[in-house]
Motif scaffolding. Structure first.
Motif, PDB file in Angstrom:
ATOM      1  N   TYR A 243      71.140 113.104  37.592  1.00 29.78           N
ATOM      2  CA  TYR A 243      69.950 112.260  37.565  1.00 29.78           C
ATOM      3  C   TYR A 243      69.884 111.621  36.195  1.00 29.78           C
ATOM      4  O   TYR A 243      69.981 112.301  35.173  1.00 29.78           O
TER       5      TYR A 243
ATOM      6  N   ARG B 228      70.204 108.234  40.713  1.00 31.65           N
ATOM      7  CA  ARG B 228      70.850 109.507  41.030  1.00 31.65           C
ATOM      8  C   ARG B 228      72.332 109.243  41.220  1.00 31.65           C
ATOM      9  O   ARG B 228      72.734 108.140  41.573  1.00 31.65           O
TER      10      ARG B 228
ATOM     11  N   ARG C 255      70.106 114.747  33.399  1.00 34.60           N
ATOM     12  CA  ARG C 255      69.770 116.133  33.691  1.00 34.60           C
ATOM     13  C   ARG C 255      70.397 116.530  35.016  1.00 34.60           C
ATOM     14  O   ARG C 255      70.895 115.691  35.771  1.00 34.60           O
TER      15      ARG C 255
ATOM     16  N   SER D 168      69.417 117.638  38.467  1.00 34.31           N
ATOM     17  CA  SER D 168      68.195 117.530  39.236  1.00 34.31           C
ATOM     18  C   SER D 168      67.978 118.761  40.094  1.00 34.31           C
ATOM     19  O   SER D 168      68.901 119.288  40.692  1.00 34.31           O
ATOM     20  N   GLY D 169      66.737 119.226  40.151  1.00 37.75           N
ATOM     21  CA  GLY D 169      66.391 120.330  41.017  1.00 37.75           C
ATOM     22  C   GLY D 169      66.648 121.681  40.382  1.00 37.75           C
ATOM     23  O   GLY D 169      67.050 121.793  39.233  1.00 37.75           O
ATOM     24  N   GLY D 170      66.398 122.708  41.123  1.00 37.34           N
ATOM     25  CA  GLY D 170      66.598 124.055  40.615  1.00 37.34           C
ATOM     26  C   GLY D 170      65.659 124.358  39.481  1.00 37.34           C
ATOM     27  O   GLY D 170      64.575 123.806  39.392  1.00 37.34           O
ATOM     28  N   SER D 171      66.081 125.236  38.573  1.00 37.68           N
ATOM     29  CA  SER D 171      65.202 125.632  37.474  1.00 37.68           C
ATOM     30  C   SER D 171      65.590 124.982  36.153  1.00 37.68           C
ATOM     31  O   SER D 171      65.162 125.409  35.100  1.00 37.68           O
TER      32      SER D 171
ATOM     33  N   TYR E 248      65.044 122.412  33.605  1.00 40.18           N
ATOM     34  CA  TYR E 248      64.026 121.453  33.233  1.00 40.18           C
ATOM     35  C   TYR E 248      64.486 120.516  32.140  1.00 40.18           C
ATOM     36  O   TYR E 248      63.783 119.602  31.768  1.00 40.18           O
ATOM     37  N   LYS E 249      65.656 120.765  31.590  1.00 40.63           N
ATOM     38  CA  LYS E 249      66.018 120.084  30.362  1.00 40.63           C
ATOM     39  C   LYS E 249      66.559 118.684  30.622  1.00 40.63           C
ATOM     40  O   LYS E 249      67.486 118.499  31.401  1.00 40.63           O
ATOM     41  N   LEU E 250      65.978 117.729  29.954  1.00 39.22           N
ATOM     42  CA  LEU E 250      66.435 116.347  29.994  1.00 39.22           C
ATOM     43  C   LEU E 250      67.127 116.085  28.668  1.00 39.22           C
ATOM     44  O   LEU E 250      66.538 116.279  27.611  1.00 39.22           O
TER      45      LEU E 250
ATOM     46  N   TYR F 287      59.040 117.512  21.929  1.00 41.74           N
ATOM     47  CA  TYR F 287      60.275 116.910  21.454  1.00 41.74           C
ATOM     48  C   TYR F 287      60.080 116.464  20.010  1.00 41.74           C
ATOM     49  O   TYR F 287      58.982 116.078  19.599  1.00 41.74           O
TER      50      TYR F 287
ATOM     51  N   THR G 257      59.416 121.248  38.816  1.00 43.43           N
ATOM     52  CA  THR G 257      60.826 121.150  39.171  1.00 43.43           C
ATOM     53  C   THR G 257      61.020 120.239  40.360  1.00 43.43           C
ATOM     54  O   THR G 257      60.093 119.750  40.958  1.00 43.43           O
ATOM     55  N   GLY G 258      62.241 120.064  40.728  1.00 42.10           N
ATOM     56  CA  GLY G 258      62.546 119.337  41.943  1.00 42.10           C
ATOM     57  C   GLY G 258      62.678 117.859  41.744  1.00 42.10           C
ATOM     58  O   GLY G 258      61.868 117.223  41.076  1.00 42.10           O
ATOM     59  N   GLY G 259      63.725 117.306  42.311  1.00 36.38           N
ATOM     60  CA  GLY G 259      63.888 115.857  42.277  1.00 36.38           C
ATOM     61  C   GLY G 259      63.996 115.325  40.875  1.00 36.38           C
ATOM     62  O   GLY G 259      64.297 116.038  39.943  1.00 36.38           O
TER      63      GLY G 259
END
Lengths: 114, 114
Positions: A32, A51, A93, A95-98, A100-102, B35, B97-99
């Protein structure tokens, strides 16, 4: 290790021209890719995203071209306007799951000259 | 719509001092982030919090503490301010989370160490 690279560091175009901002990444699990736009004195704001299942995403004058094989993407801004002058950050990043890091690139400072 | 409010906008402190930045969001988002933005270095993640009372370290957590007192607020403490720490600190939030999670940023707090 810099995971997301952007080029050029700064770019100046004339009003009406197409600005091309480049981005590359190293982690093949990234799927993503949002681009954030930041004006001076403000926080970044989401501009457009893609995506990895797509190779192109268009939103008005802004288009992302994505090449999964080469792990590269680019943001094209057609008919550039002085109001587009800002810093543009490419990010990535999983996408999805746990996760969170961008991960952000260092940004490209775009100046559109009237 | 919602807003992220960061206070103070400018924080001036002395070297070695403990300094705290605050962030409030009214999006009702679960996840919040801090950040750090240095000129020419992009955005680097210091801490994030998935939910109230949760804390997760980012890439740059050394020298910082964070606290998620309640869902709407997230504070960041510089434990011992150093002159090379002068930067803009950006707070952000996202649904969870997600997407493709969109991050919504505040306007930033500029830290000046004298």
């Amino acid at each position: 290790q810099q995971q997301v690279r952007q080029s050029p560091q700064s770019l100046t175009v004339w009003e009406g021209e197409t600005a091309i901002l480049n981005c590359s990444y190293e982690d093949s699990t990234f799927n993503y890719f949002p681009w954030y736009q930041q004006f001076p004195g403000e926080g970044p704001a989401l501009l457009i995203s893609i995506r990895s299942v797509s190779d192109k995403k268009e939103d008005g004058r802004f288009t992302i071209f994505f090449n999964k094989r080469e792990k590269k993407l680019s943001l094209h801004i057609t008919d550039s306007q002085p109001g587009d002058s800002a810093t543009y950050f490419c990010a990535a990043r999983i996408s999805g799951g746990s996760n969170y890091k961008l991960t952000f690139g260092k940004g490209t400072l775009l100046t559109v000259t009237p | 719509g919602g807003i992220i409010t960061q206070t103070p906008k400018f924080l001036i402190g002395q070297e070695g001092q403990k300094l705290t930045l605050k962030c409030q969001q009214n999006f009702n988002h679960d996840t919040m982030y801090w950040y750090r933005q240095d000129s020419g270095k992009g955005l680097r993640l210091i801490y994030y919090s998935i939910t109230e009372n949760d804390l997760q370290k980012g890439d740059l957590s050394e020298g910082y503490d964070a606290s998620r007192e309640k869902k709407s607020s997230f504070s960041l403490t510089v434990t011992s301010a150093q002159k090379n720490e002068m930067a803009v600190f950006l707070c952000a939030s996202s649904v969870g989370t997600g997407g493709g999670n969109t991050l919504y940023f505040g306007e930033g707090s500029r830290l000046i160490v004298v």
